[in-house]
Design an enzyme around this catalytic site. Structure first.
Site, PDB file in Angstrom:
ATOM      1  N   LEU A   8      12.686 -19.875  -2.345  1.00  0.00           N
ATOM      2  CA  LEU A   8      11.600 -18.996  -1.814  1.00  0.00           C
ATOM      3  C   LEU A   8      10.179 -19.446  -2.640  1.00  0.00           C
ATOM      4  O   LEU A   8      10.235 -19.389  -3.877  1.00  0.00           O
ATOM      5  CB  LEU A   8      11.832 -17.389  -2.136  1.00  0.00           C
ATOM      6  N   HIS A  60       3.560   2.958  -9.158  1.00  0.00           N
ATOM      7  CA  HIS A  60       3.204   1.570  -9.274  1.00  0.00           C
ATOM      8  C   HIS A  60       4.579   0.811  -9.959  1.00  0.00           C
ATOM      9  O   HIS A  60       4.783  -0.402  -9.454  1.00  0.00           O
ATOM     10  CB  HIS A  60       2.094   1.118 -10.036  1.00  0.00           C
ATOM     11  N   ASP A  90       0.809  -1.252   0.028  1.00  0.00           N
ATOM     12  CA  ASP A  90      -0.167  -0.160   0.244  1.00  0.00           C
ATOM     13  C   ASP A  90       0.712   1.196  -0.026  1.00  0.00           C
ATOM     14  O   ASP A  90       1.772   1.303   0.584  1.00  0.00           O
ATOM     15  CB  ASP A  90      -0.904   0.035   1.212  1.00  0.00           C
TER      16      ASP A  90
END
Length: 236
Positions: free
Chosen positions: A126, A32, A15
């Site tokens: 990961l 973004h 956010d």
């Protein structure tokens, strides 16, 4: 911080991209784009800190309500990100899975997602989950519909459905529930993210905007997590 205090699974609500851009008098799309770069770096940082699973909230079912030009820019950025991620996932031995209903995305994006998941499925580093066109309520409704269909055709009986069975019908099947949920930019709400899965997660909120989030900030969240006395149902 002791290694045994590192959360196995960290989920992050990304956010603050728009506010980051506004502070710099830049278009929202610049925020973004910078946020996408932060995702790439945090994946590397998370693995280096001993995290096994990382899930990020990239695009929600509600994000379609944003201005059309912003949504179009996000889809273009997503297309570029997926292309790069195919190469990066194998380079970094990272397994990538997408959560959410991808059927609403352009066919070209759907194909890239399928390719990415397929080419990275045997990687052992990961485990990186990206929530795209994801909403937890939508996820649970889709799971309920699966249950109803199987009950209707006699595959299962209603009494067969318990928490474990229902969990396997969610997008996160075979992925452990988050130990720690992080939200950036100062907001303190879940925004329809992993509502079922975070029932016992620790929550960490920071005022740092997502594009400014880095390894140091991630370490702060892990330090906070290490101080928590983890209890489930009153049992330590």
């Amino acid at each position: 911080m002791a290694e045994n205090n590192v959360p196995q699974h960290v989920a992050i609500i990304l956010d603050g991209n728009g506010r980051w851009a506004k502070k710099r008098m830049l278009p929202r799309n610049a925020g973004h784009a910078q946020g996408s770069k932060t995702v790439e770096q945090i994946c590397e940082d998370a693995e280096s800190l001993g995290i096994k699973y990382l899930t990020v909230y990239a695009f929600s079912t509600e994000n379609w309500k944003r201005p059309k030009d912003e949504v179009a820019a996000l889809m273009k950025l997503l297309d570029k990100y997926l292309k790069n991620c195919i190469e990066r996932s194998n380079k970094n031995n990272m397994r990538v899975r997408v959560l959410g209903d991808i059927s609403a995305l352009d066919v070209s994006l759907q194909e890239k997602i399928v390719e990415l998941e397929e080419c990275s499925k045997n990687n052992t580093g990961l485990n990186f989950q990206v929530a795209l066109n994801y909403g937890s309520r939508d996820e649970m409704i889709r799971a309920i519909r699966k249950c109803m269909a199987m009950c209707k055709d006699g595959t299962i009986e209603p009494e067969d459905v318990d928490e474990a069975y229902f969990g396997r019908l969610l997008d996160t099947d075979d992925i452990p529930e988050p130990d720690l949920l992080i939200r950036t930019s100062g907001e303190q709400r879940l925004s329809n993210f992993l509502l079922w899965q975070v029932a016992y997660s620790e929550f960490y909120f920071t005022d740092v905007l997502w594009p400014d989030f880095n390894k140091k900030e991630l370490q702060k969240a892990l330090d906070y997590y290490s101080t928590r006395d983890r209890r489930y149902g009153g049992v330590k």
